[in-house]
Design an enzyme around this catalytic site. Structure first.
Site, PDB file in Angstrom:
ATOM      1  N   GLU A   5      -4.323  30.118  26.545  1.00 58.75           N
ATOM      2  CA  GLU A   5      -3.451  31.260  26.789  1.00 58.75           C
ATOM      3  C   GLU A   5      -2.239  31.118  25.875  1.00 58.75           C
ATOM      4  O   GLU A   5      -1.569  30.080  25.881  1.00 58.75           O
ATOM      5  CB  GLU A   5      -2.973  31.291  28.238  1.00 58.75           C
ATOM      6  N   ASP A  30       7.292  33.270  35.768  1.00 55.72           N
ATOM      7  CA  ASP A  30       7.457  31.959  35.152  1.00 55.72           C
ATOM      8  C   ASP A  30       8.414  31.063  35.938  1.00 55.72           C
ATOM      9  O   ASP A  30       9.496  31.489  36.344  1.00 55.72           O
ATOM     10  CB  ASP A  30       7.984  32.096  33.719  1.00 55.72           C
TER      11      ASP A  30
END
Length: 256
Positions: free
Chosen positions: A45, A56
């Protein structure tokens, strides 16, 4: 992405590595991809730095901020990927947020991602119900739009998402943001088993996966693992070899 299905059919587990593009400079991107594919990861990724990364955790957010400070943008990442002078042997998946894609232009984004060698796209803040913002353009470029399911996804919505799933399903193993954790909740095993029973495509566990104990806990319940924060931090600190035992724990033949 065909090789992911073949890996599952062969009874092997997948290891998907996440990296933050531009952390340490854009020229590091190719080096990191080469290193990881030579080390035997299944797919990679490629994270795009963004100023408001709602999914995140601290490690990846910090990496994104370092990349943003270097002036890294979605366009610069895709341009750099198109200049790779080595053979990319594993599927590359662009992981970004909806805002940069809309700003760049959804159709243009999928066109440039395809030119950059991407096989799929993950957009964690794109609700399944609004996938039409991206999916038609992705299909035109034969890019897979990876769907995420979580511990809080209700059964009716889970079934609908899995009916449309392509490539693999990203099973989020925590009820929060990304980041390394000492332990996973006991309910994660039942959740991933349920997803795997219903899914027509491989199911990979991600968010919080950073230890061999996590792999052992979920080995029989998923088709692969996605590791992000541990890899991002190891690259940042120049000790990526520390992650290699985790790659081996997933991909070694004994893990079948």
């Amino acid at each position: 992405m065909k090789q992911l299905a073949e890996l599952k059919q062969a009874g092997h587990k997948a290891f998907v590595a996440y990296i933050m593009a531009g952390d340490g400079g854009i020229k590091k991107l190719g080096e990191q991809i080469q290193h990881l594919q030579e080390r035997g990861v299944t797919a990679i990724e490629v994270g795009i730095p963004f100023s408001d990364p709602v999914a995140d955790g601290p490690t990846i957010e910090a990496a994104g901020n370092r990349a943003l400070a270097e002036g890294i943008t979605l366009e610069k990442v895709l341009d750099e990927m198109q200049r790779f002078d080595f053979e990319v042997k594993v599927p590359l998946i662009i992981m970004t947020y909806l805002n940069p894609v809309i700003r760049f232009g959804a159709e243009r984004f999928t066109q440039e991602a395809k030119k950059a060698g991407a096989s799929g796209v993950i957009i964690p803040d794109l609700p399944f119900e609004h996938r039409q913002l991206i999916e038609p353009f992705a299909k035109q470029q034969e890019l897979v739009l990876i769907q995420l399911v979580t511990l809080t996804t209700i059964d009716s919505r889970l079934e609908e998402i899995l009916k449309q799933a392509e490539g693999f399903v990203y099973a989020v193993t925590v009820t929060g943001i990304t980041g390394s954790r000492d332990e996973l909740a006991e309910e994660v095993g039942a959740f991933t088993r349920k997803v795997r029973e219903l899914s027509p495509v491989p199911v990979y566990a991600g968010f919080g996966i950073s230890k061999e104990s996590h792999v052992e806990m979920l080995r029989d319940d998923v088709d692969g693992f996605i590791v992000g924060s541990a890899i991002v931090q190891a690259f940042h600190e120049g000790r990526i070899e520390d992650v290699e035992p985790l790659i081996d724990a997933v991909t070694a033949p004994h893990s079948v």
